[in-house]
Design a protein around this motif. Structure first.
Motif, PDB file in Angstrom:
ATOM      1  N   TRP A 358      10.881 -10.069  -5.335  1.00 39.48           N
ATOM      2  CA  TRP A 358      10.424 -11.033  -6.587  1.00 39.48           C
ATOM      3  C   TRP A 358      10.138 -10.605  -8.091  1.00 39.48           C
ATOM      4  CZ3 TRP A 358      12.901 -15.273  -5.390  1.00 39.48           C
ATOM      5  CH2 TRP A 358      12.938 -15.986  -4.332  1.00 39.48           C
ATOM      6  N   GLN A 359      11.056  -9.134  -7.836  1.00 41.36           N
ATOM      7  CA  GLN A 359      10.748  -8.451  -9.280  1.00 41.36           C
ATOM      8  C   GLN A 359      11.504  -8.146  -9.683  1.00 41.36           C
ATOM      9  OE1 GLN A 359       7.916  -5.234  -9.057  1.00 41.36           O
ATOM     10  NE2 GLN A 359       9.157  -3.803  -8.986  1.00 41.36           N
ATOM     11  N   MET A 380      11.930   0.135  -9.215  1.00 40.09           N
ATOM     12  CA  MET A 380      10.940  -0.271  -7.856  1.00 40.09           C
ATOM     13  C   MET A 380      10.426   0.535  -6.778  1.00 40.09           C
ATOM     14  SD  MET A 380      10.886  -0.737  -4.278  1.00 40.09           S
ATOM     15  CE  MET A 380       9.833  -1.947  -3.211  1.00 40.09           C
ATOM     16  N   ALA A 381       8.711   0.925  -7.155  1.00 39.17           N
ATOM     17  CA  ALA A 381       7.862   1.686  -5.607  1.00 39.17           C
ATOM     18  C   ALA A 381       7.379   0.784  -5.150  1.00 39.17           C
ATOM     19  CB  ALA A 381       7.965   2.870  -6.375  1.00 39.17           C
ATOM     20  N   PRO A 386      -2.343  -1.541  -2.646  1.00 41.09           N
ATOM     21  CA  PRO A 386      -2.923  -2.439  -1.413  1.00 41.09           C
ATOM     22  C   PRO A 386      -1.676  -3.149  -1.545  1.00 41.09           C
ATOM     23  CG  PRO A 386      -3.064  -2.323  -3.963  1.00 41.09           C
ATOM     24  CD  PRO A 386      -2.996  -1.744  -4.012  1.00 41.09           C
ATOM     25  N   MET A 387      -0.986  -2.594  -0.859  1.00 37.10           N
ATOM     26  CA  MET A 387       0.709  -3.572  -0.351  1.00 37.10           C
ATOM     27  C   MET A 387       0.866  -4.345  -1.662  1.00 37.10           C
ATOM     28  SD  MET A 387      -1.392  -3.924   3.116  1.00 37.10           S
ATOM     29  CE  MET A 387       0.373  -5.220   3.711  1.00 37.10           C
ATOM     30  N   MET A 388       1.618  -3.447  -2.079  1.00 33.96           N
ATOM     31  CA  MET A 388       2.032  -4.427  -3.350  1.00 33.96           C
ATOM     32  C   MET A 388       3.357  -3.754  -4.190  1.00 33.96           C
ATOM     33  SD  MET A 388       0.582  -3.894  -6.763  1.00 33.96           S
ATOM     34  CE  MET A 388       0.698  -2.048  -7.462  1.00 33.96           C
ATOM     35  N   SER A 389       4.337  -4.157  -4.244  1.00 32.72           N
ATOM     36  CA  SER A 389       5.429  -3.646  -5.291  1.00 32.72           C
ATOM     37  C   SER A 389       5.356  -3.825  -7.032  1.00 32.72           C
ATOM     38  CB  SER A 389       6.908  -3.863  -4.663  1.00 32.72           C
ATOM     39  OG  SER A 389       6.837  -4.010  -3.562  1.00 32.72           O
ATOM     40  N   TRP A 390       5.927  -3.113  -7.169  1.00 32.12           N
ATOM     41  CA  TRP A 390       5.826  -2.593  -9.105  1.00 32.12           C
ATOM     42  C   TRP A 390       6.985  -1.760  -9.667  1.00 32.12           C
ATOM     43  CZ3 TRP A 390       1.693   0.119 -12.661  1.00 32.12           C
ATOM     44  CH2 TRP A 390       2.247  -1.046 -14.011  1.00 32.12           C
ATOM     45  N   TYR A 391       6.237  -1.074 -10.718  1.00 29.36           N
ATOM     46  CA  TYR A 391       7.659   0.225 -10.797  1.00 29.36           C
ATOM     47  C   TYR A 391       6.699   1.334 -11.011  1.00 29.36           C
ATOM     48  CZ  TYR A 391       9.817  -4.337 -12.706  1.00 29.36           C
ATOM     49  OH  TYR A 391       9.748  -5.199 -12.854  1.00 29.36           O
ATOM     50  N   SER A 392       7.084   2.375 -10.712  1.00 29.19           N
ATOM     51  CA  SER A 392       7.030   3.713 -11.419  1.00 29.19           C
ATOM     52  C   SER A 392       7.911   4.282 -12.222  1.00 29.19           C
ATOM     53  CB  SER A 392       7.434   4.646 -10.264  1.00 29.19           C
ATOM     54  OG  SER A 392       8.961   5.056  -9.622  1.00 29.19           O
ATOM     55  N   LEU A 393       8.327   3.412 -13.167  1.00 30.85           N
ATOM     56  CA  LEU A 393       9.417   3.687 -14.237  1.00 30.85           C
ATOM     57  C   LEU A 393       9.924   2.742 -14.930  1.00 30.85           C
ATOM     58  CD1 LEU A 393       9.608   6.670 -15.749  1.00 30.85           C
ATOM     59  CD2 LEU A 393      12.126   6.446 -14.560  1.00 30.85           C
ATOM     60  N   GLY A 394      10.123   2.789 -16.153  1.00 33.33           N
ATOM     61  CA  GLY A 394      10.910   1.323 -17.025  1.00 33.33           C
ATOM     62  C   GLY A 394      11.571   2.497 -18.013  1.00 33.33           C
ATOM     63  N   THR A 395      12.293   1.474 -18.544  1.00 32.63           N
ATOM     64  CA  THR A 395      13.491   1.866 -19.479  1.00 32.63           C
ATOM     65  C   THR A 395      14.363   1.386 -19.892  1.00 32.63           C
ATOM     66  OG1 THR A 395      15.718   2.079 -17.454  1.00 32.63           O
ATOM     67  CG2 THR A 395      13.678   4.217 -18.205  1.00 32.63           C
ATOM     68  N   VAL A 406      11.110   4.602 -22.328  1.00 33.09           N
ATOM     69  CA  VAL A 406      10.287   4.863 -21.459  1.00 33.09           C
ATOM     70  C   VAL A 406       8.529   4.884 -20.881  1.00 33.09           C
ATOM     71  CG1 VAL A 406      10.189   7.004 -21.602  1.00 33.09           C
ATOM     72  CG2 VAL A 406      10.615   6.046 -18.831  1.00 33.09           C
ATOM     73  N   ASP A 407       8.428   3.655 -19.930  1.00 34.06           N
ATOM     74  CA  ASP A 407       7.762   3.683 -19.679  1.00 34.06           C
ATOM     75  C   ASP A 407       6.517   3.402 -18.289  1.00 34.06           C
ATOM     76  OD1 ASP A 407       4.756   1.895 -20.431  1.00 34.06           O
ATOM     77  OD2 ASP A 407       6.125   0.491 -20.487  1.00 34.06           O
ATOM     78  N   TRP A 408       5.512   3.986 -18.285  1.00 30.33           N
ATOM     79  CA  TRP A 408       4.779   3.914 -17.052  1.00 30.33           C
ATOM     80  C   TRP A 408       5.221   5.546 -16.209  1.00 30.33           C
ATOM     81  CZ3 TRP A 408       8.126  -0.557 -15.882  1.00 30.33           C
ATOM     82  CH2 TRP A 408       7.651  -1.969 -16.477  1.00 30.33           C
TER      83      TRP A 408
END
Length: 438
Positions: A358-359, A380-381, A386-395, A406-408
């Motif tokens: 849902w990202q 996405m990574a 703790p068992m979650m999905s988020w971003y390793s990078l954003g553009t 560029v972020d993160w």
């Protein structure tokens, strides 16, 4: 695509539909089965270890090689699985922009507790205030079986992001010439349930607390932003404050919303560009266009490698596409069109939401003349702890100015994301900004 309407309110779904969660559907609403060709595998719910002993991301798929690479020479062959933004970027940079496509791996897994809450929310959660808020939900996926674009959007907003996070990272506004400056920030993101005390906040309409402090360069050091994010922006406006180190004063910051300039971005993105799309959806009509198989950035561990320098990633025109990974996934497609009488620099946004997380993975932004203006991507990574999905990078790419943001970035940082840091309510008050920025 399967077309669906976008009502302003949505009744609770039938229990028989909710019963599909954990059976035909994953516990958070994605299709469990593989696609017809098998290029998208079935979801198996197995946890893949993606973090090293220090807590940084590591690449569990180093042995993988690209299945194929989309570029200016073969773009027509893959047109159906490319966004308009991808096509525009390939056209803008025909000699360098490419999309390396790898084997699809559905790595996202959540806790049993979150799965149980999702099943309860499926029959209880409802949109409130014409879709500008959510009520009667306990977990992080209020609408695992969405019926309209607003429900998909709120799933993105509420998705689990660790509960309590603190980290240092790098932002970089990159100019047309390829020159850039590195902005170092420290962020905190905490949900009310993870505070050590209640602090007297109205928890019924509070989504999270967020602070961002600039620690470099010297000209920006000490500037701090605080946000108290409500669940319903009509019921209660976003609370935002800024501490300006040069003036040594705290002031309310109502412009930290919608298309107000994002904090520490040198005007290269809007406040609601952060996290791909955030805040109140009240200025847009959101139409659910359905679900489609698309190429999106996924399992982006290589670009987060500690073997890379920031200069290896940041290049003229766009980031170094040698280190990114795209996969074929099913995504929900939502078209957000500016309502009549409302104002925003983006007249239309089309965003693509990964069914497993849902990202938001990708957003195409259009100006008032209907021209594609900016293209945002979230890489996405999956964080196995703790068992979650988020971003390793954003553009965020500006197709007109040929600049990007560029972020993160964390490749050269000394500390990983801290998911265990305890927080108190006093850490998120206007007076705390002055203490933090001093």
């Amino acid at each position: 695509m399967l077309l669906a309407a976008s009502p302003t309110t949505q009744a609770k779904i039938d229990p028989e539909v909710a019963a599909k969660l954990g059976n035909a559907l994953t516990p958070v609403g994605a299709e469990k089965k593989a696609n017809v060709s098998g290029s998208i595998p079935a979801w198996d719910g197995q946890v893949v270890e993606t973090m090293d002993k220090e807590g940084f991301l590591k690449n569990p798929f180093q042995q993988d090689k690209p299945l194929y690479v989309v570029n200016s020479k073969n773009i027509n062959q893959y047109s159906d699985v490319l966004t308009e933004g991808h096509k525009a970027l390939i056209k803008a940079f025909p000699d360098s922009y490419k999309i390396p496509v790898y084997k699809t791996r559905r790595t996202t897994v959540y806790s049993t507790e979150l799965y149980e809450k999702a099943k309860l929310d499926a029959v209880a959660a409802e949109l409130a205030n014409n879709g500008n808020g959510v009520v009667n939900f306990k977990g992080n996926v209020p609408f695992p079986v969405p019926a309209n674009g607003l429900e998909v959007y709120w799933n993105h907003i509420n998705r689990f992001k660790g509960g309590s996070m603190q980290w240092g990272s790098i932002l970089a506004p990159v100019q047309t010439s390829g020159s850039y400056s590195l902005i170092k920030v420290q962020d905190k993101l905490v949900w009310p349930d993870y505070l050590l005390d209640s602090g007297g906040f109205n928890a019924d309409n509070l989504l999270y607390f967020y602070t961002r402090k600039v620690t470099a360069p010297a000209r920006m050091t000490g500037n701090v932003q605080l946000v108290r994010e409500p669940l319903d922006h009509i019921k209660e406006a976003r609370g935002a404050w800024v501490y300006n180190a040069g003036q040594r004063r705290v002031r309310r910051a109502p412009t930290i919303a919608y298309d107000g300039p994002a904090f520490a971005s040198e005007g290269m993105r809007t406040s609601d560009n952060i996290d791909m799309f955030n805040g109140s959806p009240d200025r847009y009509n959101m139409k659910l266009l359905g679900k489609k198989e698309m190429l999106i950035p996924y399992n982006a561990y290589q670009v987060a490698s500690r073997d890379l320098k920031y200069s290896d990633i940041i290049k003229k025109g766009h980031i170094n596409q040698e280190y990114v990974r795209y996969e074929l996934h099913r995504v929900w497609v939502v078209e957000a069109t500016l309502k009549e009488g409302e104002r925003h620099i983006y007249a239309k946004r089309v965003f693509y939401v990964d069914e497993d997380t849902w990202q938001i993975a990708h957003v195409d932004h259009y100006d008032e003349r209907g021209n594609l203006w900016r293209v945002g991507e979230g890489y996405m990574a999956f964080f196995s702890k703790p068992m979650m999905s988020w971003y390793s990078l954003g553009t965020l790419y500006d197709l007109i100015a040929r600049r990007y943001f560029v972020d993160w970035l964390m490749n050269e940082e000394s500390k990983p994301i801290d998911f265990s840091r305890a927080a108190r309510s006093r850490d998120f008050t206007p007076s705390s900004l002055r203490r933090s920025g001093r």
